[in-house]
Write an enzyme that holds these catalytic residues in place. Sequence first.
Site, PDB file in Angstrom:
ATOM      1  N   ARG A 103       8.257  -9.689  11.871  1.00  0.00           N
ATOM      2  CA  ARG A 103       7.009  -8.967  11.630  1.00  0.00           C
ATOM      3  C   ARG A 103       6.867  -8.575  10.161  1.00  0.00           C
ATOM      4  O   ARG A 103       5.785  -8.683   9.576  1.00  0.00           O
ATOM      5  CB  ARG A 103       6.939  -7.714  12.511  1.00  0.00           C
ATOM      6  N   SER A 147       1.689  -6.671  15.637  1.00  0.00           N
ATOM      7  CA  SER A 147       2.618  -6.154  16.628  1.00  0.00           C
ATOM      8  C   SER A 147       3.749  -7.150  16.774  1.00  0.00           C
ATOM      9  O   SER A 147       3.527  -8.340  17.030  1.00  0.00           O
ATOM     10  CB  SER A 147       1.860  -5.951  17.944  1.00  0.00           C
ATOM     11  N   GLY A 148       4.963  -6.678  16.615  1.00  0.00           N
ATOM     12  CA  GLY A 148       6.119  -7.574  16.604  1.00  0.00           C
ATOM     13  C   GLY A 148       6.628  -7.909  17.997  1.00  0.00           C
ATOM     14  O   GLY A 148       6.585  -7.079  18.894  1.00  0.00           O
ATOM     15  N   LYS A 185      -2.451   1.393  13.799  1.00  0.00           N
ATOM     16  CA  LYS A 185      -1.101   1.140  13.294  1.00  0.00           C
ATOM     17  C   LYS A 185      -0.716   2.345  12.453  1.00  0.00           C
ATOM     18  O   LYS A 185      -1.443   2.711  11.525  1.00  0.00           O
ATOM     19  CB  LYS A 185      -1.075  -0.116  12.423  1.00  0.00           C
ATOM     20  N   ASN A 212       3.808   5.806  18.266  1.00  0.00           N
ATOM     21  CA  ASN A 212       2.748   5.150  19.026  1.00  0.00           C
ATOM     22  C   ASN A 212       1.977   6.154  19.874  1.00  0.00           C
ATOM     23  O   ASN A 212       0.751   6.086  19.994  1.00  0.00           O
ATOM     24  CB  ASN A 212       3.340   4.081  19.962  1.00  0.00           C
ATOM     25  N   SER A 265       0.504   0.853  17.520  1.00  0.00           N
ATOM     26  CA  SER A 265       1.846   0.393  17.193  1.00  0.00           C
ATOM     27  C   SER A 265       2.251   1.069  15.898  1.00  0.00           C
ATOM     28  O   SER A 265       1.467   1.767  15.274  1.00  0.00           O
ATOM     29  CB  SER A 265       1.892  -1.133  17.098  1.00  0.00           C
ATOM     30  N   SER A 298       1.077  -6.006  23.529  1.00  0.00           N
ATOM     31  CA  SER A 298       2.149  -5.225  22.912  1.00  0.00           C
ATOM     32  C   SER A 298       2.674  -4.251  23.948  1.00  0.00           C
ATOM     33  O   SER A 298       2.022  -3.963  24.940  1.00  0.00           O
ATOM     34  CB  SER A 298       1.641  -4.491  21.674  1.00  0.00           C
ATOM     35  N   GLY A 299       3.866  -3.772  23.747  1.00  0.00           N
ATOM     36  CA  GLY A 299       4.406  -2.824  24.717  1.00  0.00           C
ATOM     37  C   GLY A 299       5.902  -2.857  24.788  1.00  0.00           C
ATOM     38  O   GLY A 299       6.589  -3.203  23.830  1.00  0.00           O
TER      39      GLY A 299
END
Lengths: 378, 378, 378, 378
Positions: free
Chosen positions: C54, C85-86, C166, C202, C240, C354-355
Amino acid sequence: MKAQRVELLVCPMATPADTEGLQKLADLGKIKTETLVALVGKTEGTGAHDDWGRVWADVALREWTARFLGISPNEVAKQVIFVLSGGCPGVITPHIAAVTREWVDVPDDTAGEDKRLVVGRAGSDPMPPEEVGRMGQIRKVAEATHHAMADAGLTDPEDVHLVMVKVPGLTTASIKDAESRGKTVVSHDLTFGPEGAGAYANDAAALGVAMALGEVPEASLSDDVVRRNWDLYSNVAMTSSGGEKRHGEVVVFGNSVESRSELRIGHSVTKDFIDAEGVRNALRSAGLTFNGLPSETDLSRLVHVFAKSVIPGSDRIRGQRITLLDDTDAYQIGKALGGMLVASVTGRTTNYVSGGERNSHQGPPGGNIVAAVVRADG
Amino acid sequence: MKAQRVELLVCPMATPADTEGLQKLADLGKIKTETLVALVGKTEGTGAHDDWGRVWADVALREWTARFLGISPNEVAKQVIFVLSGGCPGVITPHIAAVTREWVDVPDDTAGEDKRLVVGRAGSDPMPPEEVGRMGQIRKVAEATHHAMADAGLTDPEDVHLVMVKVPGLTTASIKDAESRGKTVVSHDLTFGPEGAGAYANDAAALGVAMALGEVPEASLSDDVVRRNWDLYSNVAMTSSGGEKRHGEVVVFGNSVESRSELRIGHSVTKDFIDAEGVRNALRSAGLTFNGLPSETDLSRLVHVFAKSVIPGSDRIRGQRITLLDDTDAYQIGKALGGMLVASVTGRTTNYVSGGERNSHQGPPGGNIVAAVVRADG
Amino acid sequence: MKAQRVELLVCPMATPADTEGLQKLADLGKIKTETLVALVGKTEGTGAHDDWGRVWADVALREWTARFLGISPNEVAKQVIFVLSGGCPGVITPHIAAVTREWVDVPDDTAGEDKRLVVGRAGSDPMPPEEVGRMGQIRKVAEATHHAMADAGLTDPEDVHLVMVKVPGLTTASIKDAESRGKTVVSHDLTFGPEGAGAYANDAAALGVAMALGEVPEASLSDDVVRRNWDLYSNVAMTSSGGEKRHGEVVVFGNSVESRSELRIGHSVTKDFIDAEGVRNALRSAGLTFNGLPSETDLSRLVHVFAKSVIPGSDRIRGQRITLLDDTDAYQIGKALGGMLVASVTGRTTNYVSGGERNSHQGPPGGNIVAAVVRADG
Amino acid sequence: MKAQRVELLVCPMATPADTEGLQKLADLGKIKTETLVALVGKTEGTGAHDDWGRVWADVALREWTARFLGISPNEVAKQVIFVLSGGCPGVITPHIAAVTREWVDVPDDTAGEDKRLVVGRAGSDPMPPEEVGRMGQIRKVAEATHHAMADAGLTDPEDVHLVMVKVPGLTTASIKDAESRGKTVVSHDLTFGPEGAGAYANDAAALGVAMALGEVPEASLSDDVVRRNWDLYSNVAMTSSGGEKRHGEVVVFGNSVESRSELRIGHSVTKDFIDAEGVRNALRSAGLTFNGLPSETDLSRLVHVFAKSVIPGSDRIRGQRITLLDDTDAYQIGKALGGMLVASVTGRTTNYVSGGERNSHQGPPGGNIVAAVVRADG
């Protein structure tokens, strides 16, 4: 007068449920129903939260002990303390060490010439989940440490070289239980990560030992200092935790002139994470005398080493950056590294090494506790 | 007569793309466009197949070097050899070591009093995916090793103490390419696991070095012996591989009386995975003289250590079982353990340690290669 | 009168530094220097703390954008919002979606027949490490959300269907910085674990959105509710965090009659972790009309899906126990599972998912937010 | 005439050693000593090589069954087939399904109106380590499959919908054993990676089933095709392997007009890794009739689903790149994704889903086998 004769018998295990080594010792009469006081060991598996190796080992060893003692598995904890630390990454041989204590008759006026190994143990009051990682757990461990010292016949904290503690951690179920009763818990993280319940439990236990031994004044302790004020620590506490526990269990190891053991214990603290000299100092503290490196003869007298391998809270070692704090598998790697540090000094892999948590009240910031048991010469 | 003066300059890196240390050396004139021959380092990240730290470092270092040399990034490989080994778990500081070689005028008849460090490098012919881990790769590495020895001015294999090799590994794309051309590949496993393409590539490279140095007779080599006949190995080859490579790159380090370097290199092999004495023997081989443990003064002369940390193929160390072969994170843990073994001896974390594969032709079964560079005294 | 025409252009990426897709769009005139407002994407790698994929993507995309806009990389953040988002475990194709906004002239009195996509963005004031995961971060995100709504021309929170945020997380360095200034930080755990700084960051961002949109009254917010009171949440916030950030960045997506976009956005919330119908409801909310399953024609109108995949805080799904909370790799697995839930409905893998964190204020307890953008028919 | 009446009873497990559900069924008379033919389940833990959850479950279930049957644990395998698949990442509830078969008297001339569930099982000859993943294992599985079909009363391969097989894998010890006898083994990699012994064992077992059912002609089989020629595969084989096994065990499920079961089985194959429709087709094959999505009533008739979740050998799904082949935790993630695909269709988490290996002869390239058992209506 009755004096203790303590032995430490190390059995490698071939699987988590392997009790062959213990059975052999029992068959040889080296472990007797009235002498077995503790089983201390490392169980294979990842040591992570979804590792069943330790749980299975606990069940299997408890069943073996129950059969051996002729009691029910539920009764075992009252007679024999279990300290099983999960995870044998790298060069840590899965093993169980049986601690036996025999009471021998000695003339009343003959204290030993030098101090030798004694052991004492105690269980604590139950610790509900809301106490895990907090003052409740600290106080109950401190109290149990006092009881275990008394059981060992030790009064001077200076004679205490190792206090092994196993306390309850948290589980999804126990958190639910606490919160359903309107209580909070110290963390919702079930791992041994920096804010993990496992780390909080271990550290509260360490502070409990420190409180009992006067290493930390009780007045400086509170819920807030746990895993925050790193100036508070014990130099002899090795603690672990497991979700399945309800009580704390404490085993104190020390030296006493009243002991008739052939063994002696000592301890030291590494100055940083790569300090092999700290491991050698523990051997010296236990009575091996050598310059530079221990000889084969020295090492042949070494019975066992107990070491922590807590990851330093800083990302620097001797001025250089390391990435250990950020490593995905740091919990495993940190424990494995301690295993290597000890094995590279002792020349053997059957060492008890627990750790992997980031920072701890077990030992000073950056340093780790190492205790060694040697067979006294002469 | 022209003689080499070789230097090794170690720069810790703060991120995979950190070139500040190199730039500072360039600004100080310690690295010159005509003297830079190799960049050898450890890059942070997991070292696993989905670790982008090494790839990013490669891109960033190549761009820096291109700017420094005033050429395009694609041309860099022709002038400077890159050996970047991914993964710095535990106590391995991410770093890059710049190897420089200056040619100084010396009177024709004055060979040095003792042997000092020389370096040579060479690229290989391209290695298509079907050759990875097989005789094609072995032969091309052997040929490049000969070229690199010639470039170093070395003729006697006894004077060679370290051969670093970087070769192409396999990727999903290169496997597809090979198979679309009707070729097979050595493995469909892209990891460094026991049957992984990364391990096969590293090991073919090691056998290539062994063939070049006469450590292994060519007649005993074939596709079938790679990762099967462990009696064939090199004692000086440290190899790594990466999917993005198309050619092999070889750097040879040795000692020569014709060198005017202040540095000297030596090497040794550990007898097993926990053998710290093997690391100390490498320091001795390079010219440090000490009994037992090296002193601070000894260590102040140590410039750099290069070590492999290959996981033993056996589950026993000195008679006791370990679980390393079965550990889920063994690749990471194995590498980390080598880092600890070296750091606990050198007292520093800026060591080049690569490894984690199970078994290798880099070093004898169970043992690992350690090379050390020291500053000659007097 | 000026009206927005917003487009969303999805480019799969072949490596973290792959900007070919963007360049092609620029060459085709689909992205113009004056229309590019945001880059939103998923980058490959583990998404863990030691994943450099990322970071590298961020650097590469920022450099590309700087060249494209003719400004310096440091200036990019002022013109284009980046939300990367990585972590693309499983069936999530690494990709970047360029969001463009063109202002077209329209007669003053011609509002569109139906509501169409608008977008707005805003940066926040800087967020020092001591504010991460706390009210400071919540308030600054709320303020930036208001600014972004204004930028989008939205006033009614009901028209807001997605707010991507972000924010800065914590790093070893930023914790040290905060503590050196006598400040505390919310956590010493740098992961996205249940007590990890990433999760706190987050979640503070999500509560900031909830506060801005009136989903949660400001009076109910405090440092103490973050990751403790799960009744407080947003239904449209996807947030994120990254250690390298200093400011928050907010992109608001909504529908407005004043838009001239061909696209429309909608959103829904899954009722639990395996609720594929929740994903289908998001498609319906965006304007696809179907019973049961969407047809191929329906899906051909689908432009993009944005989904969270937060692990439920309970170990039960529809009455049965799952082990996800205890899984060692839960962060990866949780994210991957969301990717599958969405892909199995949309029939494609280029979804933004994402999550992996355990529990969140992004969506209600157990449920996850899904937003969909479709091309309006007719 | 005797006819089978087969039942499938699914018990969630709270720990690897939890036999409460089975005991309750035994107490209720639903499992009888003479009717229990197989225990098929998913055990919690990582499913990796150092996961002891499955081993412990095997021990505990075997002890329970021995007590239930009044025989010794060593005798259990002769009466009851165990198929335990390790690893429940994500949304797979750890569970055990008891398969019972009762023989009921029916008039000789009354075949059932439609085909209903029958089951048969067989053990294989012992498989030494050198046969693992090779023709020896293939042939012994094929032979056992024929025996199991005969035991089920099935002659037409078309009536076979699921063949579950458990075969020996390799361990460090068994490899040593084979090589000490001068034999080679298929792989030194003990994992389920692409060249892992676990994957070879599973795939040889699958080809054994394919050979028995005529899905693959025997002439096309050899050691060399295993994990190389993906055009050879079974559409009904679900196989797993474990190091502790010495024999193969086979359970065949099919439908027969001679059955008096209330249950019916069907199967289908997904067309790719995200194909939820493939799961629905398995429900349809078993006798549920629905357009689009199954209703709650349909699902109430669903008894159990068995699915594989093999990772595709390609890095593309429907034209887009995914990174699954390169993901560090792909084995876990791949299995978890299959769990989600099935659970999102069945609306429950108690599904049997095994997998995680890259590519397999279990199902066609890219696709996975799904079998479903439903309660017949009316």
